[in-house]
Design a protein around this motif. Structure first.
Motif, PDB file in Angstrom:
ATOM      1  N   GLU A  42       0.827  -1.203   0.000  1.00  0.00           N
ATOM      2  CA  GLU A  42       0.000   0.000   0.000  1.00  0.00           C
ATOM      3  C   GLU A  42       0.865   1.259   0.000  1.00  0.00           C
ATOM      4  O   GLU A  42       2.063   1.207   0.284  1.00  0.00           O
ATOM      5  CB  GLU A  42      -0.863   0.041   1.274  1.00  0.00           C
ATOM      6  CG  GLU A  42      -1.970  -0.973   1.331  1.00  0.00           C
ATOM      7  CD  GLU A  42      -2.463  -1.107   2.768  1.00  0.00           C
ATOM      8  OE1 GLU A  42      -3.547  -0.596   3.071  1.00  0.00           O
ATOM      9  OE2 GLU A  42      -1.758  -1.727   3.589  1.00  0.00           O
ATOM     10  N   SER A  43       0.210   2.358  -0.238  1.00  0.00           N
ATOM     11  CA  SER A  43       0.872   3.642  -0.201  1.00  0.00           C
ATOM     12  C   SER A  43       1.447   3.889   1.205  1.00  0.00           C
ATOM     13  O   SER A  43       0.800   3.567   2.196  1.00  0.00           O
ATOM     14  CB  SER A  43      -0.177   4.693  -0.561  1.00  0.00           C
ATOM     15  OG  SER A  43       0.382   5.946  -0.464  1.00  0.00           O
ATOM     16  N   GLY A  44       2.656   4.397   1.265  1.00  0.00           N
ATOM     17  CA  GLY A  44       3.281   4.696   2.554  1.00  0.00           C
ATOM     18  C   GLY A  44       4.124   3.558   3.100  1.00  0.00           C
ATOM     19  O   GLY A  44       4.661   3.646   4.203  1.00  0.00           O
ATOM     20  N   HIS A 219       1.420  -0.490  -6.737  1.00  0.00           N
ATOM     21  CA  HIS A 219       0.501  -1.046  -5.752  1.00  0.00           C
ATOM     22  C   HIS A 219      -0.559  -1.882  -6.462  1.00  0.00           C
ATOM     23  O   HIS A 219      -1.446  -2.431  -5.836  1.00  0.00           O
ATOM     24  CB  HIS A 219      -0.137   0.079  -4.918  1.00  0.00           C
ATOM     25  CG  HIS A 219      -0.937   1.009  -5.753  1.00  0.00           C
ATOM     26  ND1 HIS A 219      -0.434   2.183  -6.243  1.00  0.00           N
ATOM     27  CD2 HIS A 219      -2.183   0.897  -6.243  1.00  0.00           C
ATOM     28  CE1 HIS A 219      -1.344   2.773  -6.995  1.00  0.00           C
ATOM     29  NE2 HIS A 219      -2.420   2.008  -7.015  1.00  0.00           N
ATOM     30  N   ASP A 220      -0.442  -1.983  -7.795  1.00  0.00           N
ATOM     31  CA  ASP A 220      -1.450  -2.666  -8.601  1.00  0.00           C
ATOM     32  C   ASP A 220      -1.073  -4.132  -8.795  1.00  0.00           C
ATOM     33  O   ASP A 220      -0.255  -4.490  -9.644  1.00  0.00           O
ATOM     34  CB  ASP A 220      -1.548  -1.948  -9.951  1.00  0.00           C
ATOM     35  CG  ASP A 220      -2.662  -2.497 -10.817  1.00  0.00           C
ATOM     36  OD1 ASP A 220      -3.088  -3.655 -10.590  1.00  0.00           O
ATOM     37  OD2 ASP A 220      -3.107  -1.775 -11.720  1.00  0.00           O
ATOM     38  N   ILE A 233       6.766  -8.136  -1.236  1.00  0.00           N
ATOM     39  CA  ILE A 233       5.669  -7.400  -0.622  1.00  0.00           C
ATOM     40  C   ILE A 233       6.248  -6.589   0.534  1.00  0.00           C
ATOM     41  O   ILE A 233       6.884  -7.143   1.442  1.00  0.00           O
ATOM     42  CB  ILE A 233       4.588  -8.359  -0.060  1.00  0.00           C
ATOM     43  CG1 ILE A 233       4.079  -9.320  -1.134  1.00  0.00           C
ATOM     44  CG2 ILE A 233       3.447  -7.561   0.598  1.00  0.00           C
ATOM     45  CD1 ILE A 233       3.115  -8.728  -2.143  1.00  0.00           C
ATOM     46  N   MET A 234       6.028  -5.286   0.475  1.00  0.00           N
ATOM     47  CA  MET A 234       6.554  -4.427   1.550  1.00  0.00           C
ATOM     48  C   MET A 234       5.439  -3.959   2.451  1.00  0.00           C
ATOM     49  O   MET A 234       4.343  -3.632   1.991  1.00  0.00           O
ATOM     50  CB  MET A 234       7.250  -3.202   0.955  1.00  0.00           C
ATOM     51  CG  MET A 234       8.650  -3.517   0.481  1.00  0.00           C
ATOM     52  SD  MET A 234       9.531  -2.018  -0.012  1.00  0.00           S
ATOM     53  CE  MET A 234       9.794  -1.259   1.567  1.00  0.00           C
ATOM     54  N   TYR A 235       5.734  -3.922   3.745  1.00  0.00           N
ATOM     55  CA  TYR A 235       4.794  -3.336   4.693  1.00  0.00           C
ATOM     56  C   TYR A 235       5.575  -2.527   5.716  1.00  0.00           C
ATOM     57  O   TYR A 235       6.518  -3.032   6.328  1.00  0.00           O
ATOM     58  CB  TYR A 235       3.955  -4.411   5.403  1.00  0.00           C
ATOM     59  CG  TYR A 235       2.865  -3.772   6.233  1.00  0.00           C
ATOM     60  CD1 TYR A 235       1.752  -3.230   5.605  1.00  0.00           C
ATOM     61  CD2 TYR A 235       2.977  -3.634   7.612  1.00  0.00           C
ATOM     62  CE1 TYR A 235       0.768  -2.576   6.328  1.00  0.00           C
ATOM     63  CE2 TYR A 235       1.993  -2.979   8.347  1.00  0.00           C
ATOM     64  CZ  TYR A 235       0.890  -2.451   7.698  1.00  0.00           C
ATOM     65  OH  TYR A 235      -0.080  -1.789   8.405  1.00  0.00           O
TER      66      TYR A 235
END
Ligand code: ADP
Ligand code: MG
Length: 325
Positions: A42-44, A219-220, A233-235
């Motif tokens: 997601e963004s951020g 993010h798509d 995948i980044m979080y």
């Protein structure tokens, strides 16, 4: 396959009003020759910060990049970008490693004609004599990104072109020095859907026809599933899962990845109820010691808040950071 880029333990902090904002946290990523990897989340979550950190575009006083190493194989040598002086780094940016960013208007000077700007990008990295036909070279790249009437575009100012056309010019500029690595940060996100599709078709063509290695930030997930060989995948500034694209989409392991996939609209099943992920990505400066996703995770237990899960291996390419595994 040989590793072209090996990012080890890379972190980045921004400094704002006396606080340190840890936007990227000990990330390990590698890119093999000819491979396309995607960075999703997601963004951020720190995707753009990663791109900037690799190219060392975050500097004091805005912030800092730290870590073990960013090994880049260039010809037969291996150099650590983290240890390079700015002067050396400048020779690599836009030549060996190019970046295309989301906003097509941000990279070009609005008051200088396209031909001058492309020539400048070409010249920085080549010892050219005066009589070389740089406009001819530029035209070749404008054609490569399917710009109609390249001659007319060459003598236009950026403000005379649409966002989609400008993004093609940016991609031509990123390719003009034949880079080994192309990093694209949400290159189609600011464009109309129909234009997005055309630009993506061109990215597919680049992938098939050139020996480019790509880091594709988006993010798509629908786009990524079709385009990338492997996915990270980044979080909240960390990589929480990595794997071959097929594994990530058919057997996601981290609750965050699963939540992202459940929130994904399926083209073949319209009307299906989509689950949104409760809560929001936390601000980097507010993240505690445990798993940053714990507060939004339906599987979380006390331990998730108190210690960072180790990276666990699912198969040779598939890893995740979750105690559930
Ligand atoms: N120049 C900056 N100064 C302070 N904080 C920033 C800056 N740029 C980004 N951030 C913060 O760093 C985090 C990661 O941002 P970013 O890398 O842009 O994420 P993404 O590209 O995944 O949307 C966010 O919390 C964002 O607010
Ligand atoms: Mg971003």
């Amino acid at each position: 396959m040989e590793k072209l880029l090996e990012i080890k333990n890379l972190s980045a902090n921004y400094f704002a009003q006396d606080i340190k904002i840890p936007a990227l946290r000990s990330v390990n990523i590698d890119l093999k020759k000819g491979e396309t990897i995607a960075i999703a989340g997601e963004s951020g979550c720190g995707k753009s910060t990663l791109a900037l950190a690799v190219l060392k575009l975050i500097e004091f006083p805005e912030g800092e990049v730290t870590g073990d190493s960013v090994e880049f194989k260039i010809e037969k040598n291996s150099i650590d970008l983290l240890r390079l002086k700015e002067e050396e780094m400048r020779k690599i940016r836009g030549k060996d490693i190019s970046l295309v960013v989301q906003d097509p208007y941000s990279s070009l000077n609005p008051v200088i004609r396209i031909n001058k700007q492309l020539a400048e990008i070409y010249r920085i990295h080549h010892q050219t004599c005066e009589d070389i036909d740089i406009d001819g070279i530029s035209k070749k790249y404008l054609k490569m990104v399917h710009l109609p009437e390249p001659q007319k575009i060459l003598f236009s100012y950026p403000h005379q072109l649409s966002g989609g056309m400008l993004q093609r010019v940016n991609i031509a500029a990123a390719l003009i020095n034949n880079p080994d690595i192309l990093i694209s940060d949400e290159p189609t996100s600011s464009l109309d859907v129909t234009v997005q599709k055309k630009i993506m078709d061109m990215f597919f063509e680049l992938k098939d026809n050139f020996n480019l290695s790509q880091i594709f930030i988006s993010h798509d997930l629908n786009l990524i599933s079709a385009f990338a060989d492997r996915v990270y995948i980044m979080y909240a500034g960390r990589v929480v899962e990595e794997g071959k694209t097929a594994d990530i989409f058919t057997s996601p392991a981290h609750p965050y990845t699963i939540a992202l996939l459940e929130a994904l609209p399926h083209l073949n099943a319209p009307g299906l109820d989509l689950k949104s992920i409760p809560g929001e990505v936390p601000a980097p400066e507010s993240i505690g010691i445990g798993c940053a996703f714990a507060a939004r995770c339906s599987h979380s237990r006390d331990i998730c808040f108190n210690s960072l899960p180790e990276l666990k291996k699912i198969n040779d390419n598939h890893f995740t950071r979750c105690i559930k595994r």
